[in-house]
Enzyme design. Structure first.
Site, PDB file in Angstrom:
ATOM      1  N   GLY A  24      13.682  95.791  21.980  1.00 26.57           N
ATOM      2  CA  GLY A  24      15.101  96.083  21.748  1.00 26.57           C
ATOM      3  C   GLY A  24      15.928  94.815  21.800  1.00 26.57           C
ATOM      4  N   ALA A  35      19.565  77.706  23.555  1.00 24.62           N
ATOM      5  CA  ALA A  35      19.248  76.824  24.686  1.00 24.62           C
ATOM      6  C   ALA A  35      17.826  76.282  24.564  1.00 24.62           C
ATOM      7  CB  ALA A  35      19.408  77.589  25.999  1.00 24.62           C
ATOM      8  N   ARG A  85       9.623  96.236  16.363  1.00 22.57           N
ATOM      9  CA  ARG A  85       8.633  97.010  17.119  1.00 22.57           C
ATOM     10  C   ARG A  85       7.359  96.923  16.278  1.00 22.57           C
ATOM     11  NH1 ARG A  85      11.558  98.447  21.839  1.00 22.57           N
ATOM     12  NH2 ARG A  85      13.556  99.318  21.253  1.00 22.57           N
ATOM     13  N   ASP A 116       9.478  94.670  28.904  1.00 24.79           N
ATOM     14  CA  ASP A 116       8.133  94.698  29.495  1.00 24.79           C
ATOM     15  C   ASP A 116       7.032  94.846  28.456  1.00 24.79           C
ATOM     16  OD1 ASP A 116       8.830  97.285  29.040  1.00 24.79           O
ATOM     17  OD2 ASP A 116       8.150  98.066  30.973  1.00 24.79           O
ATOM     18  N   SER A 118       7.056  93.536  25.472  1.00 22.38           N
ATOM     19  CA  SER A 118       6.897  92.182  24.926  1.00 22.38           C
ATOM     20  C   SER A 118       6.154  91.300  25.918  1.00 22.38           C
ATOM     21  CB  SER A 118       8.272  91.571  24.629  1.00 22.38           C
ATOM     22  OG  SER A 118       9.014  92.440  23.821  1.00 22.38           O
ATOM     23  N   THR A 138      16.495  92.280  27.780  1.00 18.74           N
ATOM     24  CA  THR A 138      16.632  93.721  27.562  1.00 18.74           C
ATOM     25  C   THR A 138      17.901  94.203  28.252  1.00 18.74           C
ATOM     26  OG1 THR A 138      15.800  95.889  28.222  1.00 18.74           O
ATOM     27  CG2 THR A 138      14.945  94.043  29.457  1.00 18.74           C
ATOM     28  N   ARG A 184      16.537 103.160  29.111  1.00 20.51           N
ATOM     29  CA  ARG A 184      15.154 103.613  28.970  1.00 20.51           C
ATOM     30  C   ARG A 184      14.823 104.497  30.167  1.00 20.51           C
ATOM     31  NH1 ARG A 184      10.718  99.457  26.651  1.00 20.51           N
ATOM     32  NH2 ARG A 184      10.323 100.575  24.728  1.00 20.51           N
TER      33      ARG A 184
HETATM   34  P1  ADP Z   1      10.363  95.890  25.059  1.00 23.09           P
HETATM   35  O1  ADP Z   1       9.730  94.553  24.942  1.00 23.09           O
HETATM   36  O2  ADP Z   1      11.860  95.838  24.937  1.00 23.09           O
HETATM   37  O3  ADP Z   1       9.874  96.643  26.290  1.00 23.09           O
HETATM   38  P2  ADP Z   1       8.556  97.478  23.386  1.00 23.09           P
HETATM   39  O4  ADP Z   1       7.954  98.231  24.526  1.00 23.09           O
HETATM   40  O5  ADP Z   1       8.864  98.219  22.135  1.00 23.09           O
HETATM   41  O6  ADP Z   1       9.924  96.772  23.793  1.00 23.09           O
HETATM   42  O7  ADP Z   1       7.568  96.279  23.063  1.00 23.09           O
HETATM   43  C1  ADP Z   1       7.919  95.338  22.060  1.00 23.09           C
HETATM   44  C2  ADP Z   1       6.689  94.917  21.318  1.00 23.09           C
HETATM   45  O8  ADP Z   1       5.770  94.274  22.220  1.00 23.09           O
HETATM   46  C3  ADP Z   1       5.882  96.068  20.715  1.00 23.09           C
HETATM   47  O9  ADP Z   1       6.420  96.518  19.495  1.00 23.09           O
HETATM   48  C4  ADP Z   1       4.530  95.390  20.533  1.00 23.09           C
HETATM   49  O10 ADP Z   1       4.556  94.544  19.413  1.00 23.09           O
HETATM   50  C5  ADP Z   1       4.437  94.523  21.783  1.00 23.09           C
HETATM   51  N1  ADP Z   1       3.718  95.243  22.842  1.00 23.09           N
HETATM   52  C6  ADP Z   1       4.169  96.279  23.593  1.00 23.09           C
HETATM   53  N2  ADP Z   1       3.219  96.721  24.451  1.00 23.09           N
HETATM   54  C7  ADP Z   1       2.120  95.942  24.228  1.00 23.09           C
HETATM   55  C8  ADP Z   1       0.794  95.902  24.784  1.00 23.09           C
HETATM   56  N3  ADP Z   1       0.399  96.752  25.728  1.00 23.09           N
HETATM   57  N4  ADP Z   1      -0.040  94.965  24.280  1.00 23.09           N
HETATM   58  C9  ADP Z   1       0.330  94.100  23.320  1.00 23.09           C
HETATM   59  N5  ADP Z   1       1.549  94.108  22.755  1.00 23.09           N
HETATM   60  C10 ADP Z   1       2.442  94.995  23.191  1.00 23.09           C
END
Ligand code: ADP
Length: 335
Positions: A24, A35, A85, A116, A118, A138, A184
């Site tokens: 997000g 930076a 995503r 988390d 990411s 986030t 979330r």
């Molecule tokens: P955020 O980083 O805000 O928590 P997401 O949970 O959608 O958002 O994760 C962002 C991106 O990080 C995902 O679309 C995917 O590309 C990557 N990602 C998420 N979970 C994993 C995982 N367990 N292993 C590898 N990449 C992941």
């Protein structure tokens, strides 16, 4: 911004560093990118921008940052390198492809700004030999290794401004308003905004009120205590249909009740001053850590200090509990 060769500088462990934003978007991500680029140039590194998060990384959508005037983004919301995503990144083959893209360009390190999910991606890249540093980006504030994440303060400010407006109109018509905010599965935005706006009821996942309990509180506040208005701040993902709940409250109490979902509005807008202060320092610190040959670390801002700890630890830290203060301030605000 031409890259200046710095003389007499001790040999750096890396020469090229890339940045991506993932998950997000959040206000302040741009301040952090700026930076990072500036600090990289200051240290004599070549900064690169990865467009569209892990998707762009895998597809090789990586460009030098030296031709981009990053200064103009310090106060802009969103992320000018886009976010995505990309669930495919959970697949190891995809991650190896992404690493190949970096190797092809001679980029040794990657700074990931995201939540988390990411961080999981960054940790897995670290295990296959990419030097990674994570910055908490986030609005949800759900990364426990930092007191505050990049975006949280700005989203909080947006919510507060909107709830203040909702309060003005509710007061003029003796209404009850239910306001759903993001976060979330974390109640940080609901708790902070509920306290900051004097909401008479703050509901997070730590205690989901039944509809009957909500109706009783509205009845007490509006019919018995004759309050001018009432605001209920609710964290997202708790109730399926707030409109239906508002109608039920209205039927049972005769208090005109509406619900509003603040939704994407919370993500937009310029980052606040404090957000930029934190984001700028985190971004600079990421470069400093890479220059010290560090990797696999998540940066945080704890008790007004920059900190770094292994991403794995950052992902498993327990979340703070807010129930005591949400209950306390709901009670105080009902007086
Ligand atoms: P955020 O980083 O805000 O928590 P997401 O949970 O959608 O958002 O994760 C962002 C991106 O990080 C995902 O679309 C995917 O590309 C990557 N990602 C998420 N979970 C994993 C995982 N367990 N292993 C590898 N990449 C992941």
């Amino acid at each position: 911004m031409a890259l200046k060769k710095k003389k007499n500088e001790k040999k750096l462990p890396i020469r090229k560093v890339a940045i991506l934003t993932s998950g997000g978007d959040a206000p302040g991500m741009n301040s952090a990118i700026r930076a990072i680029v500036k600090a990289a140039m200051w240290k004599g590194l070549e900064p690169y921008l990865v467009y569209e998060g892990y998707k762009g990384l895998t597809e090789g959508n990586i460009k030098p940052a030296s031709n981009v005037n990053v200064d103009r983004f310090i106060n802009q919301g969103g992320t000018f390198i886009y976010s995505a995503r990309y669930p495919e990144f959970k697949d190891e083959k995809v991650r190896l492809k992404a690493k190949k893209q970096l190797d092809k360009m001679g980029i040794e390190a990657l700074i990931v700004i995201g939540g988390d999910g990411s961080y999981h991606g960054a940790q897995l890249l670290h295990t296959i030999g990419v030097r990674t540093i994570g910055l908490p980006g986030t609005i949800d504030n759900d990364i426990s290794s930092s007191d505050y994440t990049i975006g949280f303060f700005s989203a909080l400010e947006t919510i507060v401004q909107n709830v203040d407006r909702i309060r003005d109109t509710s007061r003029s018509h003796h209404r009850c308003m239910i306001v759903e905010v993001m976060g979330r599965f974390a109640g940080d935005l609901a708790t902070h905004s509920g306290i900051a706006t004097g909401a008479e009821l703050i509901i997070t996942s730590e205690k989901k009120y039944s509809i009957k309990e909500i109706i009783d509180i509205v009845d007490q506040q509006m019919n018995k205590n004759k309050k001018e208005s009432m605001i209920i701040v609710v964290a997202e993902h708790l109730y399926d249909n707030l409109d239906k709940i508002a109608k039920e409250i209205e039927q049972k109490t005769n208090v005109v009740t509406r619900s509003i979902v603040l939704s994407q509005v919370q993500r937009g807008g310029a980052p606040t001053g404090f957000e930029r202060y934190v984001a700028t320092q985190m971004g600079t610190y990421a470069i400093e850590l890479l220059c010290e040959n560090k990797s696999g670390l998540a940066i945080g801002f704890v008790r007004n200090q920059l900190v770094a700890e292994p991403i794995l630890e950052a992902l498993t830290k327990p979340r703070p509990k807010y129930l005591e203060i949400t209950e306390k301030y709901s009670k105080i605000n009902q007086e």
